[in-house]
Design an enzyme around this catalytic site. Structure first.
Site, short mmCIF file in Angstrom:
data_model
loop_
_atom_site.label_atom_id
_atom_site.label_comp_id
_atom_site.label_asym_id
_atom_site.label_seq_id
_atom_site.Cartn_x
_atom_site.Cartn_y
_atom_site.Cartn_z
N PHE A 198 0.90 -1.10 -0.18
CA PHE A 198 -0.06 -0.05 0.03
C PHE A 198 1.07 1.19 -0.09
O PHE A 198 0.51 2.30 -0.62
CB PHE A 198 -0.89 0.04 1.29
N ARG A 231 6.91 -17.08 -9.61
CA ARG A 231 7.12 -15.77 -10.24
C ARG A 231 8.29 -14.86 -9.65
O ARG A 231 8.32 -13.77 -9.92
CB ARG A 231 5.78 -15.06 -10.60
N THR A 274 -10.02 -11.97 3.56
CA THR A 274 -10.71 -10.66 3.76
C THR A 274 -10.66 -10.11 2.34
O THR A 274 -9.86 -10.37 1.62
CB THR A 274 -10.26 -9.89 5.07
N HIS A 322 -9.13 -7.31 1.98
CA HIS A 322 -7.86 -6.37 2.09
C HIS A 322 -7.14 -6.41 0.91
O HIS A 322 -6.68 -5.45 0.12
CB HIS A 322 -6.84 -7.12 3.05
N VAL A 348 1.20 -8.95 -3.05
CA VAL A 348 0.02 -9.26 -2.29
C VAL A 348 -0.70 -10.46 -2.45
O VAL A 348 -0.82 -11.02 -3.55
CB VAL A 348 -1.08 -8.10 -2.71
#
Ligand code: DLZ
Length: 161
Positions: free
Chosen positions: A64, A134, A93, A95, A88
């Site tokens: 973020f 990756r 959730t 998020h 990420v």
């Protein structure tokens, strides 16, 4: 760039990065992954001629925060491109959605605001294995792809002068 293997590209299509200056912003969340992405970026930038003196690496707590870290480079340093590295992983959730939305929009905004390349070196995966695949695993390293993209975009901008 190839789509199956992030580390496969036509080496002759990449210009020299000898005189280019790069900022790299790395998220500390999922550090096992983001440190591998960082290794890929540094290896590939140097392979194409970039020097240690012209590469600055900074850390932010999570993905973020990457756009603000990138903005600090644009405002307070003297670089030709900034590479943002994060990972990420989908959880239970929402998020994941909020962070991915914020970082993708934030990165796009930085590109257009500063007229400078900010490269999206962020993995957004369903699980850790997909990220490992990756970040130097069976699908190559997104850091390599991000470095090549940064070099090409700096060269593209130079071509207008
Ligand atoms: C809070 C959070 C969560 C749940 N997941 C991730 C993630 O998978 N990858 C990542 O880079 N960061 C995550 N974060 C942290 C946020 O990016 C951010 O650092 C915090 O919400 C504080 O603003």
């Amino acid at each position: 760039m190839a789509t199956k293997d992030l580390s496969q590209y036509d080496i002759n299509s990449v210009p020299s990065a000898k005189k280019m200056r790069f900022g790299v912003v790395v998220a500390e969340w999922n550090y096992e992954i983001t440190s591998a992405l960082t290794d890929g970026v540094l290896k590939t930038l140097k392979k194409h001629g970039a020097t240690d003196n012209n590469i600055s690496v900074k850390y932010v707590p999570g993905t973020f925060e990457l756009p603000l870290g990138g903005q600090f480079f644009a405002e307070l340093d003297n670089v030709d491109a900034v590479i943002l590295l994060g990972c990420v992983i989908q959880g239970e959730t929402r998020h994941f959605d909020y962070i991915c939305e914020a970082v993708s929009q934030g990165t796009k905004d930085l590109n257009l605001k500063y007229n400078m390349p900010f490269i999206f070196g962020i993995l957004t995966t369903n699980n850790k294995q997909q990220a490992l695949d990756r970040a130097g695993g069976k699908h190559g390293n997104k850091g390599d792809e991000a470095a090549v993209t940064a070099i090409k975009m700096v060269k593209l901008k130079e071509s207008f002068y």
